[in-house]
Design a protein around this motif. Structure first.
Motif, PDB file in Angstrom:
ATOM      1  N   THR A 163      -1.850 -11.390   8.621  1.00 28.20           N
ATOM      2  CA  THR A 163      -1.914 -10.588   7.408  1.00 28.20           C
ATOM      3  C   THR A 163      -1.420  -9.194   7.730  1.00 28.20           C
ATOM      4  O   THR A 163      -1.870  -8.588   8.701  1.00 28.20           O
ATOM      5  CB  THR A 163      -3.354 -10.500   6.861  1.00 28.20           C
ATOM      6  OG1 THR A 163      -3.838 -11.813   6.583  1.00 28.20           O
ATOM      7  CG2 THR A 163      -3.396  -9.692   5.578  1.00 28.20           C
ATOM      8  N   ASP A 164      -0.487  -8.700   6.945  1.00 25.75           N
ATOM      9  CA  ASP A 164       0.086  -7.372   7.165  1.00 25.75           C
ATOM     10  C   ASP A 164       0.044  -6.626   5.839  1.00 25.75           C
ATOM     11  O   ASP A 164       0.635  -7.065   4.851  1.00 25.75           O
ATOM     12  CB  ASP A 164       1.524  -7.499   7.672  1.00 25.75           C
ATOM     13  CG  ASP A 164       2.144  -6.149   8.021  1.00 25.75           C
ATOM     14  OD1 ASP A 164       1.388  -5.159   8.088  1.00 25.75           O
ATOM     15  OD2 ASP A 164       3.366  -6.084   8.220  1.00 25.75           O
ATOM     16  N   THR A 165      -0.675  -5.502   5.796  1.00 25.22           N
ATOM     17  CA  THR A 165      -0.872  -4.754   4.556  1.00 25.22           C
ATOM     18  C   THR A 165      -0.514  -3.292   4.762  1.00 25.22           C
ATOM     19  O   THR A 165      -0.862  -2.704   5.780  1.00 25.22           O
ATOM     20  CB  THR A 165      -2.335  -4.854   4.082  1.00 25.22           C
ATOM     21  OG1 THR A 165      -2.660  -6.227   3.855  1.00 25.22           O
ATOM     22  CG2 THR A 165      -2.547  -4.071   2.792  1.00 25.22           C
ATOM     23  N   GLU A 166       0.179  -2.733   3.795  1.00 23.95           N
ATOM     24  CA  GLU A 166       0.502  -1.309   3.805  1.00 23.95           C
ATOM     25  C   GLU A 166       0.261  -0.758   2.405  1.00 23.95           C
ATOM     26  O   GLU A 166       0.776  -1.293   1.418  1.00 23.95           O
ATOM     27  CB  GLU A 166       1.962  -1.080   4.219  1.00 23.95           C
ATOM     28  CG  GLU A 166       2.367   0.389   4.246  1.00 23.95           C
ATOM     29  CD  GLU A 166       3.809   0.590   4.697  1.00 23.95           C
ATOM     30  OE1 GLU A 166       4.379   1.642   4.370  1.00 23.95           O
ATOM     31  OE2 GLU A 166       4.347  -0.312   5.363  1.00 23.95           O
ATOM     32  N   THR A 167      -0.516   0.301   2.317  1.00 22.18           N
ATOM     33  CA  THR A 167      -0.816   0.892   1.016  1.00 22.18           C
ATOM     34  C   THR A 167      -0.961   2.395   1.148  1.00 22.18           C
ATOM     35  O   THR A 167      -1.341   2.902   2.201  1.00 22.18           O
ATOM     36  CB  THR A 167      -2.108   0.287   0.419  1.00 22.18           C
ATOM     37  OG1 THR A 167      -2.328   0.829  -0.891  1.00 22.18           O
ATOM     38  CG2 THR A 167      -3.316   0.589   1.282  1.00 22.18           C
ATOM     39  N   TRP A 168      -0.616   3.097   0.089  1.00 22.96           N
ATOM     40  CA  TRP A 168      -0.813   4.544   0.042  1.00 22.96           C
ATOM     41  C   TRP A 168      -1.070   4.935  -1.408  1.00 22.96           C
ATOM     42  O   TRP A 168      -0.709   4.223  -2.338  1.00 22.96           O
ATOM     43  CB  TRP A 168       0.390   5.306   0.610  1.00 22.96           C
ATOM     44  CG  TRP A 168       1.678   5.109  -0.158  1.00 22.96           C
ATOM     45  CD1 TRP A 168       2.596   4.127   0.044  1.00 22.96           C
ATOM     46  CD2 TRP A 168       2.167   5.904  -1.243  1.00 22.96           C
ATOM     47  NE1 TRP A 168       3.637   4.245  -0.846  1.00 22.96           N
ATOM     48  CE2 TRP A 168       3.400   5.331  -1.634  1.00 22.96           C
ATOM     49  CE3 TRP A 168       1.685   7.037  -1.905  1.00 22.96           C
ATOM     50  CZ2 TRP A 168       4.148   5.869  -2.678  1.00 22.96           C
ATOM     51  CZ3 TRP A 168       2.448   7.563  -2.948  1.00 22.96           C
ATOM     52  CH2 TRP A 168       3.667   6.990  -3.315  1.00 22.96           C
ATOM     53  N   ALA A 169      -1.751   6.049  -1.571  1.00 25.00           N
ATOM     54  CA  ALA A 169      -2.100   6.508  -2.909  1.00 25.00           C
ATOM     55  C   ALA A 169      -2.192   8.021  -2.919  1.00 25.00           C
ATOM     56  O   ALA A 169      -2.423   8.657  -1.881  1.00 25.00           O
ATOM     57  CB  ALA A 169      -3.422   5.898  -3.367  1.00 25.00           C
ATOM     58  N   VAL A 170      -1.993   8.585  -4.076  1.00 25.84           N
ATOM     59  CA  VAL A 170      -2.138  10.025  -4.251  1.00 25.84           C
ATOM     60  C   VAL A 170      -2.906  10.265  -5.551  1.00 25.84           C
ATOM     61  O   VAL A 170      -2.666   9.591  -6.561  1.00 25.84           O
ATOM     62  CB  VAL A 170      -0.765  10.744  -4.275  1.00 25.84           C
ATOM     63  CG1 VAL A 170       0.114  10.203  -5.381  1.00 25.84           C
ATOM     64  CG2 VAL A 170      -0.934  12.256  -4.411  1.00 25.84           C
ATOM     65  N   THR A 171      -3.869  11.176  -5.493  1.00 25.28           N
ATOM     66  CA  THR A 171      -4.692  11.506  -6.657  1.00 25.28           C
ATOM     67  C   THR A 171      -4.726  13.015  -6.848  1.00 25.28           C
ATOM     68  O   THR A 171      -4.895  13.761  -5.875  1.00 25.28           O
ATOM     69  CB  THR A 171      -6.131  10.989  -6.476  1.00 25.28           C
ATOM     70  OG1 THR A 171      -6.102   9.580  -6.291  1.00 25.28           O
ATOM     71  CG2 THR A 171      -6.982  11.310  -7.697  1.00 25.28           C
ATOM     72  N   GLY A 172      -4.556  13.443  -8.069  1.00 24.20           N
ATOM     73  CA  GLY A 172      -4.633  14.864  -8.395  1.00 24.20           C
ATOM     74  C   GLY A 172      -5.687  15.107  -9.462  1.00 24.20           C
ATOM     75  O   GLY A 172      -5.716  14.410 -10.493  1.00 24.20           O
ATOM     76  N   ARG A 179      -0.716   4.522  -7.023  1.00 25.80           N
ATOM     77  CA  ARG A 179      -0.989   3.723  -5.835  1.00 25.80           C
ATOM     78  C   ARG A 179       0.123   2.706  -5.633  1.00 25.80           C
ATOM     79  O   ARG A 179       0.571   2.055  -6.584  1.00 25.80           O
ATOM     80  CB  ARG A 179      -2.327   2.980  -5.968  1.00 25.80           C
ATOM     81  CG  ARG A 179      -2.696   2.184  -4.729  1.00 25.80           C
ATOM     82  CD  ARG A 179      -3.958   1.363  -4.954  1.00 25.80           C
ATOM     83  NE  ARG A 179      -4.356   0.672  -3.734  1.00 25.80           N
ATOM     84  CZ  ARG A 179      -4.971  -0.514  -3.693  1.00 25.80           C
ATOM     85  NH1 ARG A 179      -5.239  -1.137  -4.823  1.00 25.80           N
ATOM     86  NH2 ARG A 179      -5.322  -1.067  -2.564  1.00 25.80           N
ATOM     87  N   ASP A 180       0.551   2.561  -4.370  1.00 24.58           N
ATOM     88  CA  ASP A 180       1.545   1.570  -3.977  1.00 24.58           C
ATOM     89  C   ASP A 180       0.909   0.645  -2.949  1.00 24.58           C
ATOM     90  O   ASP A 180       0.283   1.108  -1.987  1.00 24.58           O
ATOM     91  CB  ASP A 180       2.775   2.265  -3.388  1.00 24.58           C
ATOM     92  CG  ASP A 180       3.894   1.285  -3.076  1.00 24.58           C
ATOM     93  OD1 ASP A 180       3.856   0.680  -1.991  1.00 24.58           O
ATOM     94  OD2 ASP A 180       4.807   1.124  -3.900  1.00 24.58           O
ATOM     95  N   PHE A 181       1.069  -0.670  -3.142  1.00 22.44           N
ATOM     96  CA  PHE A 181       0.380  -1.653  -2.294  1.00 22.44           C
ATOM     97  C   PHE A 181       1.342  -2.781  -1.957  1.00 22.44           C
ATOM     98  O   PHE A 181       2.024  -3.319  -2.827  1.00 22.44           O
ATOM     99  CB  PHE A 181      -0.846  -2.193  -3.037  1.00 22.44           C
ATOM    100  CG  PHE A 181      -1.573  -3.294  -2.314  1.00 22.44           C
ATOM    101  CD1 PHE A 181      -2.527  -2.993  -1.358  1.00 22.44           C
ATOM    102  CD2 PHE A 181      -1.305  -4.621  -2.601  1.00 22.44           C
ATOM    103  CE1 PHE A 181      -3.212  -4.007  -0.690  1.00 22.44           C
ATOM    104  CE2 PHE A 181      -1.979  -5.640  -1.950  1.00 22.44           C
ATOM    105  CZ  PHE A 181      -2.935  -5.326  -0.986  1.00 22.44           C
ATOM    106  N   GLU A 182       1.404  -3.139  -0.676  1.00 22.54           N
ATOM    107  CA  GLU A 182       2.191  -4.280  -0.221  1.00 22.54           C
ATOM    108  C   GLU A 182       1.379  -5.061   0.805  1.00 22.54           C
ATOM    109  O   GLU A 182       0.755  -4.465   1.684  1.00 22.54           O
ATOM    110  CB  GLU A 182       3.515  -3.826   0.418  1.00 22.54           C
ATOM    111  CG  GLU A 182       4.476  -3.158  -0.539  1.00 22.54           C
ATOM    112  CD  GLU A 182       5.778  -2.763   0.134  1.00 22.54           C
ATOM    113  OE1 GLU A 182       5.914  -3.042   1.343  1.00 22.54           O
ATOM    114  OE2 GLU A 182       6.640  -2.194  -0.535  1.00 22.54           O
TER     115      GLU A 182
END
Length: 386
Positions: free
Chosen positions: A13-22, A41-44
């Motif tokens: 299982t390989d997961t990459e995610t990032w998010a930004v909140t203002g 949010r970006d999720f892969e």
């Protein structure tokens, strides 16, 4: 070794995610504030597993059995924005808000000889059924998830390819007010939700253990590379969910409360080959009574609650055996559920060196009405053409 397992390769299982909140808050007055919350949010993720749970390498050319290595790749982007207007007064406090949410999920499910490679015979079988090599790649997403393998020769398509598109767009307006009368407080609130779900699951499956023919399961019949996703389906849902509660504070360190609330979960799309099913919503009603208290000069918190709920239209997903791929996923509203329980929580900083965090819960729940689709009924299992 307890971690050994039967598989022709190690699952991964390989997961990459990032998010930004203002978050931006404007304190208009001492009692009135306006807050804006925005998030992206970006999720892969990529999951690879061997469905037959054995070390045998299955392939038509080797064992005359269908290949069993599944790879599931999911890409998801979501955006949400929320605007809150809050008020704090001596007798009344509350909040009113508007909410928007948009999400696009694109799962790609494939079954082939390995995590990357497909069947050399698949190209001719697909062509005989009207699927060109470009459209096969569009459904399998071979190049995008090739694990970095570069080749001037196109990789062969896989035995099963499902390229889904699951979209959600939601609007909501909500509000809550707390009105105080001495030691008592009345809480009133509600939320109006309006959501739209879209689902597309174009797919092809090479039946007969990968020997053919190919079973075409498009939402429409777009047999050209220019429209590989099909037409799909959409449904819209709306609901108002209220909440009401009463609180009593017999002292500064204790609160007794009762809350009645309702919940709503919009219908979701089925993620299965060729499906355009979007099930009905779930709804829940809940009653809760409890005590929140502090002891030992506020160094120990003790919370006790008892609740009872009824849920209608539970959304259930299950996988059963069936052609043409060897397994079939079914997503349905299968049951009504009721339950009740009790929960006790303890939190404390008893000394500078000793802290406490404990909880215990008892739950009794049951299906009141459970009428799923019969997996033994041939009408509920898709079959390959003869």
């Amino acid at each position: 070794d307890r971690r050994d397992l039967a598989s022709e390769f190690d699952p991964s299982t390989d997961t990459e995610t990032w998010a930004v909140t203002g978050t931006l808050t404007w304190q208009i007055t001492d009692a009135l504030a306006l807050t804006s919350i925005n998030n992206y949010r970006d999720f892969e993720t990529s999951l690879t597993q061997d469905l037959d749970v054995s070390a045998i390498v299955n392939a038509v050319a080797l064992t005359n059995q269908a290949t069993s290595v599944q790879r599931r790749d999911v890409e998801s982007q979501q955006y949400s924005t929320e605007l809150q207007l809050s008020f704090t007064g001596d007798r009344v406090s509350g909040v009113f808000g508007l909410f928007y949410f948009d999400e696009n999920q694109r799962p790609t499910d494939t079954v082939g000889l390995g995590p990357v490679f497909g069947e050399a015979t698949a190209t001719a079988i697909l062509a005989a059924q009207g699927i060109g090599i470009d459209q096969a790649y569009a459904l399998c997403n071979t190049f995008a998830h090739s694990g970095g393998i570069q080749s001037t020769t196109p990789l062969p398509p896989k035995r099963v390819c499902i390229r889904s598109d699951l979209d959600t767009e939601a609007y909501a307006a909500f509000g809550q007010a707390v009105i105080r009368f001495g030691d008592y407080s009345l809480k009133l609130g509600g939320r109006y939700s309006d959501e739209k779900r879209e689902v597309k699951n174009p797919a092809y499956i090479i039946a007969a253990n990968g020997a053919g023919p190919a079973v075409i399961q498009f939402n429409a019949d777009p047999r050209t590379p220019t429209n590989p996703m099909g037409s799909g389906a959409s449904r819209s849902f709306s609901d108002f969910t209220p909440e009401a509660g009463l609180e009593w504070r017999p002292g500064e360190t204790a609160m007794v409360y009762y809350t009645y609330s309702e919940g709503f979960k919009s219908g979701s799309g089925e993620n299965a080959a060729g499906s355009i099913t979007i099930v009905n919503p779930e709804t829940i009603t809940n009653h809760e009574i409890g005590l929140k208290s502090e002891w030992l000069d506020q160094r120990l918190a003790v919370n006790l609650s008892a609740f009872s709920y009824e849920l209608e239209g539970l959304q259930i997903n299950k996988t059963i055996s069936g052609p043409p791929a060897g397994f079939v996923s079914i997503f349905e509203n299968a049951a009504d559920v009721s339950g009740h329980g009790v929960e006790l929580e303890l939190f404390g900083n008893l000394t500078e060196q000793f802290s406490l965090s404990r909880s215990i819960a008892w739950l009794d729940s049951e299906f009141d009405d459970f009428e799923p689709a019969d997996p033994l009924d041939p009408r509920n299992v898709p079959t390959a053409p003869t």
